[in-house]
Scaffold this motif. Sequence first.
Motif, mmCIF file in Angstrom:
data_model
loop_
_atom_site.group_PDB
_atom_site.id
_atom_site.type_symbol
_atom_site.label_atom_id
_atom_site.label_comp_id
_atom_site.label_asym_id
_atom_site.label_seq_id
_atom_site.Cartn_x
_atom_site.Cartn_y
_atom_site.Cartn_z
ATOM 1 N N ARG A 230 0.870 -1.175 0.000
ATOM 2 C CA ARG A 230 0.000 0.000 0.000
ATOM 3 C C ARG A 230 0.905 1.222 0.000
ATOM 4 N NH1 ARG A 230 -2.531 -3.719 -0.988
ATOM 5 N NH2 ARG A 230 -4.345 -4.582 0.017
ATOM 6 N N SER B 128 1.077 5.283 1.270
ATOM 7 C CA SER B 128 0.448 6.238 2.177
ATOM 8 C C SER B 128 1.146 7.586 2.038
ATOM 9 C CB SER B 128 0.567 5.744 3.619
ATOM 10 O OG SER B 128 0.155 6.763 4.520
ATOM 11 N N GLU C 195 2.680 8.759 5.866
ATOM 12 C CA GLU C 195 3.929 8.203 6.382
ATOM 13 C C GLU C 195 4.245 6.915 5.627
ATOM 14 O OE1 GLU C 195 3.290 7.363 10.506
ATOM 15 O OE2 GLU C 195 1.665 5.977 10.110
ATOM 16 N N ARG C 196 5.432 6.374 5.872
ATOM 17 C CA ARG C 196 5.761 5.095 5.247
ATOM 18 C C ARG C 196 4.732 4.058 5.688
ATOM 19 N NH1 ARG C 196 10.021 3.056 7.783
ATOM 20 N NH2 ARG C 196 9.674 4.535 9.426
ATOM 21 N N TRP C 197 4.336 3.198 4.754
ATOM 22 C CA TRP C 197 3.442 2.096 5.077
ATOM 23 C C TRP C 197 4.311 0.870 5.354
ATOM 24 C CZ3 TRP C 197 3.305 -2.633 2.771
ATOM 25 C CH2 TRP C 197 2.253 -3.479 3.141
ATOM 26 N N TYR C 198 3.922 0.042 6.322
ATOM 27 C CA TYR C 198 4.682 -1.173 6.625
ATOM 28 C C TYR C 198 3.770 -2.268 7.144
ATOM 29 C CZ TYR C 198 4.577 1.144 11.190
ATOM 30 O OH TYR C 198 4.181 1.798 12.336
ATOM 31 N N GLN C 199 4.215 -3.501 6.917
ATOM 32 C CA GLN C 199 3.502 -4.676 7.415
ATOM 33 C C GLN C 199 4.516 -5.766 7.702
ATOM 34 O OE1 GLN C 199 0.092 -5.981 5.146
ATOM 35 N NE2 GLN C 199 0.369 -8.104 5.808
ATOM 36 N N SER D 264 6.732 0.408 2.186
ATOM 37 C CA SER D 264 6.674 1.231 0.979
ATOM 38 C C SER D 264 7.015 2.674 1.337
ATOM 39 C CB SER D 264 5.292 1.147 0.316
ATOM 40 O OG SER D 264 4.317 1.813 1.093
#
Length: 190
Positions: free
Chosen positions: A66, A68, A71-75, A89
């Motif tokens: 994804r 955003s 802010e940085r997107w993370y999973q 990302s």
Amino acid sequence: MSPDLVSETPPHSLHAPNALDAPLSPLSPLSPLPPNTPHAPLSPNALRTVVRGLAEQPEQWIHLVRLSTDERWYQRLVAEDDHEVWLISWLPGQSTGFHDHGGSRGAFAVALGELEELSLGGPDQGLLIRRVPAGTARAFGPEYVHDVRNTASGPAVTLHAYSPPLSSMAHYDLRAGGLVRTSEEGPEQW
């Protein structure tokens, strides 16, 4: 170069690293981390192998990415007793700021796009700035502090592995005298 860094890409390098030389296992299902389970941490080179292998298998994670603007997107993709893997990302202009990894070893691979990494190279080297293009993997030891940022014109996607799994991260400001610790965060903030 910082003695805590394990790198195959020198500062300002314009070449991609060698191809992956060891087969990797596919992503494991997300599983809870058992408390107080002693496991030897993986080496920075082993973590580099993990992230490089995953970066070369986008079919396993691309559908999760994804973007955003806030802010940085993370999973988190993998949570094992001895390591974890995160997918992140980055849009242009997004940055981590200078931070450590709470004593964990780590590695990251740029799967898509390009990032820039800043670190302190010691009294004789000062601030090091590295271009980290797609296909590049960086690895580091438990005392490493860096700032990773997207200074390119397009998005980037990275995979990060840490061993042991992150328990905290401290943030720093870069001042004339060096890095000054400003805050710390824990897993409850991720």
